[in-house]
Design a protein around this motif. Structure first.
Motif, PDB file in Angstrom:
ATOM      1  N   SER A 107       0.815  -1.219   0.000  1.00 45.50           N
ATOM      2  CA  SER A 107       0.000   0.000   0.000  1.00 45.50           C
ATOM      3  C   SER A 107       0.846   1.265   0.000  1.00 45.50           C
ATOM      4  CB  SER A 107      -0.938  -0.001   1.214  1.00 45.50           C
ATOM      5  OG  SER A 107      -1.634   1.215   1.313  1.00 45.50           O
ATOM      6  N   VAL A 108       1.948   1.264   0.769  1.00 45.07           N
ATOM      7  CA  VAL A 108       2.689   2.513   0.980  1.00 45.07           C
ATOM      8  C   VAL A 108       3.898   2.671   0.069  1.00 45.07           C
ATOM      9  CG1 VAL A 108       1.977   2.495   3.403  1.00 45.07           C
ATOM     10  CG2 VAL A 108       4.243   1.630   2.795  1.00 45.07           C
ATOM     11  N   ALA A 109       4.247   1.651  -0.729  1.00 38.22           N
ATOM     12  CA  ALA A 109       5.515   1.649  -1.462  1.00 38.22           C
ATOM     13  C   ALA A 109       5.734   2.906  -2.290  1.00 38.22           C
ATOM     14  CB  ALA A 109       5.602   0.404  -2.357  1.00 38.22           C
ATOM     15  N   GLN A 110       4.742   3.306  -3.074  1.00 33.82           N
ATOM     16  CA  GLN A 110       4.927   4.439  -3.986  1.00 33.82           C
ATOM     17  C   GLN A 110       5.065   5.776  -3.257  1.00 33.82           C
ATOM     18  OE1 GLN A 110       5.524   4.269  -7.242  1.00 33.82           O
ATOM     19  NE2 GLN A 110       5.408   2.032  -7.108  1.00 33.82           N
ATOM     20  N   LYS A 111       4.565   5.844  -2.032  1.00 36.39           N
ATOM     21  CA  LYS A 111       4.638   7.087  -1.245  1.00 36.39           C
ATOM     22  C   LYS A 111       5.602   6.964  -0.073  1.00 36.39           C
ATOM     23  CE  LYS A 111       1.326   9.276  -3.537  1.00 36.39           C
ATOM     24  NZ  LYS A 111       1.574  10.519  -4.295  1.00 36.39           N
ATOM     25  N   TYR A 112       6.381   5.880  -0.058  1.00 37.26           N
ATOM     26  CA  TYR A 112       7.185   5.572   1.114  1.00 37.26           C
ATOM     27  C   TYR A 112       8.194   6.675   1.434  1.00 37.26           C
ATOM     28  CZ  TYR A 112      10.142   2.845   4.285  1.00 37.26           C
ATOM     29  OH  TYR A 112      10.849   2.400   5.368  1.00 37.26           O
ATOM     30  N   ASP A 113       8.920   7.151   0.423  1.00 37.62           N
ATOM     31  CA  ASP A 113       9.955   8.163   0.676  1.00 37.62           C
ATOM     32  C   ASP A 113       9.340   9.489   1.116  1.00 37.62           C
ATOM     33  OD1 ASP A 113      12.167   6.525   0.104  1.00 37.62           O
ATOM     34  OD2 ASP A 113      11.875   6.802  -2.038  1.00 37.62           O
ATOM     35  N   GLY A 136      -1.098  10.080   6.668  1.00 41.82           N
ATOM     36  CA  GLY A 136      -1.170   8.895   5.824  1.00 41.82           C
ATOM     37  C   GLY A 136      -2.452   8.845   5.018  1.00 41.82           C
ATOM     38  N   GLN A 137      -3.534   9.257   5.631  1.00 40.50           N
ATOM     39  CA  GLN A 137      -4.809   9.278   4.918  1.00 40.50           C
ATOM     40  C   GLN A 137      -4.798  10.312   3.792  1.00 40.50           C
ATOM     41  OE1 GLN A 137      -7.502   7.282   5.209  1.00 40.50           O
ATOM     42  NE2 GLN A 137      -8.320   8.403   3.448  1.00 40.50           N
ATOM     43  N   ILE A 138      -4.206  11.461   4.057  1.00 43.22           N
ATOM     44  CA  ILE A 138      -4.193  12.539   3.063  1.00 43.22           C
ATOM     45  C   ILE A 138      -3.225  12.237   1.920  1.00 43.22           C
ATOM     46  CG2 ILE A 138      -3.604  14.968   2.688  1.00 43.22           C
ATOM     47  CD1 ILE A 138      -4.494  15.428   5.641  1.00 43.22           C
ATOM     48  N   ILE A 139      -1.997  11.819   2.260  1.00 40.11           N
ATOM     49  CA  ILE A 139      -0.947  11.652   1.250  1.00 40.11           C
ATOM     50  C   ILE A 139      -1.039  10.298   0.558  1.00 40.11           C
ATOM     51  CG2 ILE A 139       1.540  11.607   0.822  1.00 40.11           C
ATOM     52  CD1 ILE A 139       0.469  14.359   1.571  1.00 40.11           C
ATOM     53  N   ALA A 140      -1.184   9.238   1.337  1.00 38.68           N
ATOM     54  CA  ALA A 140      -1.153   7.880   0.780  1.00 38.68           C
ATOM     55  C   ALA A 140      -2.525   7.237   0.696  1.00 38.68           C
ATOM     56  CB  ALA A 140      -0.221   7.003   1.618  1.00 38.68           C
ATOM     57  N   LYS A 141      -3.566   7.947   1.149  1.00 39.66           N
ATOM     58  CA  LYS A 141      -4.932   7.415   1.159  1.00 39.66           C
ATOM     59  C   LYS A 141      -5.007   6.105   1.954  1.00 39.66           C
ATOM     60  CE  LYS A 141      -6.472  10.655  -1.588  1.00 39.66           C
ATOM     61  NZ  LYS A 141      -5.259  11.508  -1.589  1.00 39.66           N
ATOM     62  N   ASP A 142      -4.224   6.058   3.049  1.00 44.40           N
ATOM     63  CA  ASP A 142      -4.138   4.826   3.835  1.00 44.40           C
ATOM     64  C   ASP A 142      -3.826   5.174   5.284  1.00 44.40           C
ATOM     65  OD1 ASP A 142      -3.654   2.384   5.003  1.00 44.40           O
ATOM     66  OD2 ASP A 142      -2.322   1.670   3.430  1.00 44.40           O
ATOM     67  N   ARG A 143      -4.864   5.335   6.069  1.00 46.46           N
ATOM     68  CA  ARG A 143      -4.668   5.650   7.490  1.00 46.46           C
ATOM     69  C   ARG A 143      -4.191   4.438   8.276  1.00 46.46           C
ATOM     70  NH1 ARG A 143      -6.955   9.494  11.084  1.00 46.46           N
ATOM     71  NH2 ARG A 143      -6.868   8.764  13.247  1.00 46.46           N
ATOM     72  N   GLN A 198      -1.088   3.898  10.938  1.00 45.74           N
ATOM     73  CA  GLN A 198      -1.402   3.581  12.336  1.00 45.74           C
ATOM     74  C   GLN A 198      -0.557   2.386  12.775  1.00 45.74           C
ATOM     75  OE1 GLN A 198      -3.647   5.259  14.337  1.00 45.74           O
ATOM     76  NE2 GLN A 198      -3.113   3.976  16.094  1.00 45.74           N
ATOM     77  N   TYR A 199      -0.493   1.356  11.906  1.00 46.09           N
ATOM     78  CA  TYR A 199       0.339   0.189  12.218  1.00 46.09           C
ATOM     79  C   TYR A 199       1.804   0.584  12.378  1.00 46.09           C
ATOM     80  CZ  TYR A 199       3.703  -3.429  11.187  1.00 46.09           C
ATOM     81  OH  TYR A 199       4.825  -4.209  11.234  1.00 46.09           O
ATOM     82  N   LEU A 200       2.323   1.399  11.455  1.00 44.30           N
ATOM     83  CA  LEU A 200       3.737   1.779  11.523  1.00 44.30           C
ATOM     84  C   LEU A 200       4.063   2.500  12.827  1.00 44.30           C
ATOM     85  CD1 LEU A 200       4.305   2.907   7.830  1.00 44.30           C
ATOM     86  CD2 LEU A 200       5.182   0.838   8.928  1.00 44.30           C
TER      87      LEU A 200
END
Length: 256
Positions: free
Chosen positions: A38-44, A200-207, A211-213
């Protein structure tokens, strides 16, 4: 006849953490994979936001600690998007194996390597840190940067790292750790559990992934506990260096 205590003890042998949740250890790898898919493309970008850019300074300190030279080889575990591997090569290090268990993260690292012109002396492999597909005593340095806390069996990763190190080789881990400045903890907790999931919700669309991280940082062993785990894995002369008041730490150990 088995009593209830025996049954409970056996079931607990296969329980591990996934953030603040307790899950079966066989389920955790797929759950972690889903997070990083889920986060790979926005990870950096998210790393910059999560650490206010300080992770870049930490990584430069970490790479300097490796003392790269052309005759040394590096195994970069959970290398993801390649920051440590590229930094190693930039400073004159020898052959590097950039590895990650997650194909999505490794794909981003591959794209970055091509964009930056890294073709020679770098090899990319999908590798499980608990079962490293390299011979005994085959590399000079092993690193893992912000990846150990996501591993299911951390002791196995440490044992494997020692196994593949040459005698005189060094293992280094850069990871979020325990803040040692008490009055900053309320602010740090607010940032971790209120601000980061919203970003995370705003930038990666994944809250949920962020939260887990944040939770995974709190359940990771503190500095002294990780030091002990490294020693139990057979690494020697184990030390650690706190960064930014213990928000992160560099742990170092040698195969003598």
């Amino acid at each position: 006849m088995k009593n209830n205590n025996d049954t409970a003890s056996q079931s607990n042998e296969h329980i591990t953490d996934f953030g603040f949740r307790q899950v079966n250890d066989k389920e955790k790898p797929s759950m972690v994979k889903a997070v990083f898919d889920s986060v790979a493309q926005k990870y950096d970008i998210m790393n910059d936001l999560m650490s206010l850019g300080i992770h870049r300074v930490w990584k430069q300190i970490f790479i300097q600690e490796l003392h790269p030279t052309p005759n040394l080889t590096l195994l970069d575990l959970a290398g993801g998007t390649g920051d440590i591997s590229f930094g190693w090569l930039n400073r004159g290090g020898g052959t590097v194996f950039l590895t990650d268990i997650n194909y999505s993260m490794l794909h981003v690292g591959q794209e970055r390597a091509l964009d930056l012109g890294y073709v020679d002396n770098i090899h990319l492999f999908c590798v499980d840190g608990e079962k490293i597909c390299l011979p005994d005593r085959s590399v000079d340095r092993v690193t893992i940067s912000f990846g150990l806390r996501n591993c299911t069996h951390k002791n196995q990763v440490l044992e494997e790292a020692r196994r593949v190190l040459k005698p005189g080789g060094r293992f280094l881990c850069l990871e979020f750790s325990k803040l040692i400045i008490p009055f900053l903890r309320p602010l740090y907790d607010a940032w971790s559990f209120q601000v980061l999931p919203r970003i995370g919700q705003i930038i990666a669309k994944d809250r949920d992934s962020y939260q887990y991280l944040a939770e995974s940082i709190r359940t990771f062993p503190d500095q002294e506990t990780l030091k002990s785990l490294m020693e139990q894995a057979g690494l020697e002369r184990v030390t650690y260096q706190n960064l930014s008041g213990g928000i992160a730490a560099i742990h170092s150990g040698w195969r003598i």
